[in-house]
Design a protein around this motif. Structure first.
Motif, mmCIF file in Angstrom:
data_model
loop_
_atom_site.group_PDB
_atom_site.id
_atom_site.type_symbol
_atom_site.label_atom_id
_atom_site.label_comp_id
_atom_site.label_asym_id
_atom_site.label_seq_id
_atom_site.Cartn_x
_atom_site.Cartn_y
_atom_site.Cartn_z
ATOM 1 N N GLU A 75 7.369 -14.879 -13.308
ATOM 2 C CA GLU A 75 6.756 -16.183 -13.010
ATOM 3 C C GLU A 75 7.281 -16.786 -11.719
ATOM 4 O O GLU A 75 6.680 -17.690 -11.150
ATOM 5 N N GLY A 76 8.449 -16.304 -11.243
ATOM 6 C CA GLY A 76 9.032 -16.858 -10.032
ATOM 7 C C GLY A 76 10.500 -17.149 -10.227
ATOM 8 O O GLY A 76 11.083 -16.910 -11.287
ATOM 9 N N ASN A 77 11.121 -17.680 -9.191
ATOM 10 C CA ASN A 77 12.554 -17.935 -9.218
ATOM 11 C C ASN A 77 12.901 -19.120 -10.112
ATOM 12 O O ASN A 77 12.353 -20.203 -9.962
ATOM 13 N N LYS A 78 13.799 -18.881 -11.048
ATOM 14 C CA LYS A 78 14.334 -19.938 -11.892
ATOM 15 C C LYS A 78 15.630 -19.444 -12.513
ATOM 16 O O LYS A 78 15.711 -18.309 -12.980
ATOM 17 N N HIS A 79 16.621 -20.313 -12.542
ATOM 18 C CA HIS A 79 17.915 -19.938 -13.101
ATOM 19 C C HIS A 79 17.826 -19.719 -14.601
ATOM 20 O O HIS A 79 17.382 -20.590 -15.340
ATOM 21 N N ASP A 80 18.213 -18.513 -15.048
ATOM 22 C CA ASP A 80 18.454 -18.228 -16.467
ATOM 23 C C ASP A 80 17.237 -18.486 -17.354
ATOM 24 O O ASP A 80 17.375 -18.912 -18.493
ATOM 25 N N ARG A 81 16.031 -18.230 -16.848
ATOM 26 C CA ARG A 81 14.845 -18.355 -17.703
ATOM 27 C C ARG A 81 14.827 -17.227 -18.746
ATOM 28 O O ARG A 81 14.545 -17.447 -19.901
ATOM 29 N N TYR A 82 15.132 -16.011 -18.278
ATOM 30 C CA TYR A 82 15.140 -14.839 -19.146
ATOM 31 C C TYR A 82 16.475 -14.101 -19.026
ATOM 32 O O TYR A 82 17.186 -14.229 -18.024
ATOM 33 N N HIS A 83 16.756 -13.286 -20.044
ATOM 34 C CA HIS A 83 17.783 -12.252 -19.950
ATOM 35 C C HIS A 83 17.102 -10.896 -20.069
ATOM 36 O O HIS A 83 15.996 -10.785 -20.604
ATOM 37 N N ARG A 84 17.804 -9.865 -19.584
ATOM 38 C CA ARG A 84 17.191 -8.536 -19.650
ATOM 39 C C ARG A 84 18.248 -7.433 -19.597
ATOM 40 O O ARG A 84 19.137 -7.448 -18.739
ATOM 41 N N ASN A 85 18.178 -6.506 -20.556
ATOM 42 C CA ASN A 85 18.931 -5.253 -20.537
ATOM 43 C C ASN A 85 20.438 -5.459 -20.748
ATOM 44 O O ASN A 85 20.971 -6.559 -20.582
ATOM 45 N N VAL A 86 21.100 -4.364 -21.097
ATOM 46 C CA VAL A 86 22.550 -4.316 -21.245
ATOM 47 C C VAL A 86 23.060 -3.202 -20.344
ATOM 48 O O VAL A 86 22.480 -2.108 -20.298
ATOM 49 N N TYR A 87 24.165 -3.490 -19.638
ATOM 50 C CA TYR A 87 24.743 -2.538 -18.697
ATOM 51 C C TYR A 87 26.238 -2.394 -18.956
ATOM 52 O O TYR A 87 26.905 -3.346 -19.377
ATOM 53 N N TYR A 88 26.746 -1.209 -18.651
ATOM 54 C CA TYR A 88 28.178 -0.944 -18.783
ATOM 55 C C TYR A 88 28.696 -0.324 -17.495
ATOM 56 O O TYR A 88 28.061 0.557 -16.906
#
Length: 437
Positions: free
Chosen positions: A240-253
């Motif tokens: 949708e565009g730039n916005k702080h912390d609207r969504y989270h996504r994925n897990v990384y190690y």
């Protein structure tokens, strides 16, 4: 990236692991301060330390207005000190304290003044939390979420997240990479990761098509071997565009070697001194999750946990349920070739883990709106069983296992305040440890 978990997970205990998993552990609980804790965005790292030389355990927590407090437990006298207010929190829940001990014995408390600067408070005397602490500004890199640790040779590292848009208004608000600073003289002078490596940031990205260029480290764990294990998720505005912390996504190690400042994947691939988007997508992804907010919960949640067994990492993480059910708790394990994930529980906020014996880890978890902390045992990476219920008078929002703990001051429970406004501070500070048998 996910599959049914098949292979065993064998724990490598740290030097302060405890062999108590053969039966259910019995915990002793002490409330060290009542109606004092404010809401805090605290991450599960560096809540307290045990000082063997002083025979004391020191803890830190966030009180009213998010001001920083410390307390100490005298193991010889079995007494807790009164809380000592050491620094101003500027009325922001992000500005929580984290605590480590320098090699010279001085206690150091770090806090990121939300999107402004990284500050350090230093105890006036070594091996003591008493008195008026000295404050220093370490970095003005729009810092938040400090994650300090001290290596065996006394070098101090502090990872933190930079809000780049507050330094350069042309940068989107959802560009927030990870950096770190390093001190080799007990916190007197510091060098940035940029000065040490030449890279603008240590972990992050700037141009993802989905605008998920924010890093949320869930846990950073320093092992006795010197390796630092890190688990994180992405955040940002999405398509949708730039916005702080609207969504989270994925897990990384990823793991970090303070000896050469290099990052490594679970397979051992050397990624050099910077992790960029290509690295994380090709080599670090544990689990892929959709760009949605299931059940209204940012998913994966901000807190993920990391451990390792025989050199093979595992992570715990949880998400909302798309059908508005309870939280869904997952364990992902590196099997030597790929990550395997399975659901292990529902309805829990997994707050912290600690190694118990060579095949067992203890998980500390809470349920929303309910008092008590429940522990679970993960054995061989294949079984998940409830162990004990640790009673608390009120709900708990943070759990941190004390570095080099000595019972009965093993884990710090920061009580949940009744309001989000940090002017209200009515949560309890509770410390739990194993009873002597």
């Amino acid at each position: 990236m996910s599959a049914v978990l098949l292979l065993p997970l064998i724990a490598v205990p740290s030097a302060h692991a405890t062999a108590d998993a053969r039966g259910k552990a019995e915990f002793a609980v002490t409330t060290t301060a009542t109606n004092v804790a404010a809401r805090s965005d605290r991450r599960p790292v560096a809540g307290g330390v045990h000082d063997r030389e002083a025979g004391k355990t020191f803890i830190s927590w966030a009180g009213r207005y998010e001001d920083s407090y410390v307390q100490s437990y005298d193991h010889r006298g079995a007494t807790w000190s009164a809380p000592n207010r050491i620094a101003d929190g500027d009325s922001d829940a992000h500005n929580y304290p984290t605590l480590v001990q320098a090699r010279d014995g001085h206690l150091l408390v770090f806090r990121g003044m939300h999107n402004v600067e990284l500050r350090m408070s230093r105890s006036p005397r070594p091996h003591s939390a008493d008195g008026v602490w000295e404050e220093t500004v370490i970095s003005k890199n729009a810092a938040t979420y400090p994650m300090p640790f001290v290596t065996r040779d006394g070098t101090i590292y502090v990872f933190f997240r930079e809000t780049t848009g507050d330094l350069d208004p042309t940068v989107p608000t959802d560009t927030r990479p990870m950096l770190y600073v390093v001190s080799k003289d007990n916190g007197r002078t510091w060098k940035t990761s940029t000065e040490l490596t030449g890279h603008r940031f240590a972990i992050g990205s700037t141009s993802r098509a989905d605008n998920m260029n924010e890093i949320y480290i869930g846990q950073l764990r320093l092992e006795d071997s010197g390796r630092v294990r890190i688990v994180y998720t992405l955040a940002g505005g999405g398509p949708e565009g730039n916005k702080h912390d609207r969504y989270h996504r994925n897990v990384y190690y990823v793991s970090f070697d303070p000896g050469n400042l290099h990052f490594y994947s679970a397979s051992g691939r050397d990624l050099g001194t910077q992790v960029d988007d290509a690295d994380q997508e090709q080599h670090l992804k544990v689990a892929e999750t959709p760009l949605t907010i299931p059940g209204g919960v940012k998913s994966p949640d901000y807190i993920q946990l990391v451990g390792a067994t025989l050199g093979r990492p595992f992570v715990l993480w949880f998400m909302g349920d798309p059908d508005l059910g309870p939280l869904r708790n997952h364990m992902s394990t590196w099997n030597g070739r790929s990550w395997e994930t399975r659901e292990v529980a529902r309805g829990l906020r997994t707050r912290e883990v600690e190694p118990v014996d060579p095949v067992t880890w203890r998980v500390y978890a809470t349920e929303d709106g309910k008092p008590n902390v429940t522990t679970y045992l993960v054995r061989f990476g294949r079984t998940w069983t409830q162990e004990a219920v640790i009673p608390t008078a009120k709900p708990v929002q943070r759990v941190e296992v004390v570095q080099n703990f000595r019972d009965p001051a093993r884990a710090i429970f920061s009580g949940e305040s009744s309001q989000r406004d940090v002017a209200v501070a009515d949560g309890d500070i509770t410390v739990a440890g194993l009873r002597r048998r």
